[in-house]
Design an enzyme around this catalytic site. Structure first.
Site, PDB file in Angstrom:
ATOM      1  N   LEU A 114       0.879  -1.173   0.000  1.00 28.81           N
ATOM      2  CA  LEU A 114       0.000   0.000   0.000  1.00 28.81           C
ATOM      3  C   LEU A 114       0.912   1.217   0.000  1.00 28.81           C
ATOM      4  O   LEU A 114       1.962   1.205   0.648  1.00 28.81           O
ATOM      5  CB  LEU A 114      -0.888   0.020   1.251  1.00 28.81           C
ATOM      6  CG  LEU A 114      -1.992  -1.042   1.346  1.00 28.81           C
ATOM      7  CD1 LEU A 114      -2.741  -0.921   2.659  1.00 28.81           C
ATOM      8  CD2 LEU A 114      -2.962  -0.959   0.172  1.00 28.81           C
ATOM      9  N   ASP A 115       0.497   2.259  -0.694  1.00 30.22           N
ATOM     10  CA  ASP A 115       1.311   3.481  -0.728  1.00 30.22           C
ATOM     11  C   ASP A 115       1.432   4.066   0.677  1.00 30.22           C
ATOM     12  O   ASP A 115       0.599   3.794   1.543  1.00 30.22           O
ATOM     13  CB  ASP A 115       0.655   4.542  -1.624  1.00 30.22           C
ATOM     14  CG  ASP A 115       0.562   4.084  -3.072  1.00 30.22           C
ATOM     15  OD1 ASP A 115       1.370   3.223  -3.468  1.00 30.22           O
ATOM     16  OD2 ASP A 115      -0.335   4.576  -3.775  1.00 30.22           O
ATOM     17  N   LYS A 116       2.435   4.908   0.844  1.00 31.26           N
ATOM     18  CA  LYS A 116       2.671   5.514   2.168  1.00 31.26           C
ATOM     19  C   LYS A 116       1.412   6.244   2.668  1.00 31.26           C
ATOM     20  O   LYS A 116       1.085   6.196   3.850  1.00 31.26           O
ATOM     21  CB  LYS A 116       3.855   6.485   2.059  1.00 31.26           C
ATOM     22  CG  LYS A 116       4.280   7.075   3.374  1.00 31.26           C
ATOM     23  CD  LYS A 116       5.540   7.918   3.186  1.00 31.26           C
ATOM     24  CE  LYS A 116       5.822   8.739   4.430  1.00 31.26           C
ATOM     25  NZ  LYS A 116       6.927   9.664   4.243  1.00 31.26           N
TER      26      LYS A 116
END
Ligand code: URA
Length: 244
Positions: A114-116
């Site tokens: 998952l993206d930051k």
């Protein structure tokens, strides 16, 4: 009371039928028959209930006197990832999701990315075969995201997503499912279900529709759903899930 029974609930209790199936003693229904037939003992006491809970690290299970051991101990943590953490096992500079599961055994890793700035469901495990099954492009495991986007999502966007979207890669995305939850004040809330895991896929799909994502949270992966009562930044250990 049988040690490992109700009064001795430790941190990681699993069902007897799962323990035996994981140890390769047969399918769940085969091992249930063994249990009901009176062949299985836990700490020398006869147990006839398939859902009897035991601690695989300390309880001794036998079938007709033969001690049963499980293979490598697989653990599964479901984290509600907060924004601000990167999905990695270690990083010299950034905070990683592993810091949110402080008591995890060695060899654990996050399944997928998952993206930051993305929140939501992230599975952390040491079960490499399961991770492979969940991430393998050929398996088309569904992932559902809740997103808030800038702009008014229209019924025609649902159509476009269902046909696949050109997000600048060699190929269009596979067909996805878009559901409009609300449209208000120039913002829309949606659910988007996809079966691939391309880099920034949801953001790029919505950007291609002219409705950039301003908030993103994963709420489902395959048959795992983010529990509504699991707060952002918290995790829960899954011990009774059928991963087949
Ligand atoms: N799609 C994105 O754009 N970001 C994520 O973190 C996950 C899916």
């Amino acid at each position: 009371m049988i040690p490992g029974g109700e009064g001795f609930m430790g941190s990681r209790m699993i069902r007897l039928d799962k323990f035996l199936a994981d140890a390769g003693e047969g399918t769940r229904s085969q091992v249930r028959k063994l249990i009901q037939g009176g062949s299985v003992r836990v700490n020398e006491c006869l147990v006839r209930k398939a859902d009897h809970k035991l601690d695989p690290d300390s309880d001794i299970v036998t079938i007709e006197g033969k001690i049963i051991r499980t293979g490598p101990e697989f653990r599964y943590f479901l984290l509600n990832k907060p924004a601000g953490y990167i999905t990695a096992t270690e990083d010299g500079r950034e905070r990683t999701v592993m810091e949110l599961v402080p008591s995890h055994p060695r060899g654990m890793f996050p399944v997928g990315r998952l993206d930051k700035d993305t929140e939501g469901l992230l599975l952390i495990t040491n079960d490499g075969a399961l991770a492979h099954r969940l991430l393998s492009p050929g398996k088309h495991v569904e992932k559902t995201y809740y997103a808030k986007v800038n702009g008014i999502v229209l019924p025609e966007d649902i159509e476009k997503v269902s046909e696949g979207i050109d997000i600048g890669d060699d190929k269009k995305t596979l067909p996805g499912r878009l559901e409009i939850l609300s449209v208000c004040g120039g913002l829309s809330e949606i659910h988007l279900t996809i079966t691939e895991g391309r880099f920034h896929q949801v953001k790029r799909m919505m950007e291609a529709l002219g409705k950039p994502v301003i908030y993103l949270k994963r709420i489902r992966m395959g048959d795992l759903t983010l529990p509504e009562d699991l707060k952002t930044g918290e995790y829960t250990e899954i011990s009774d899930h059928n991963w087949d």
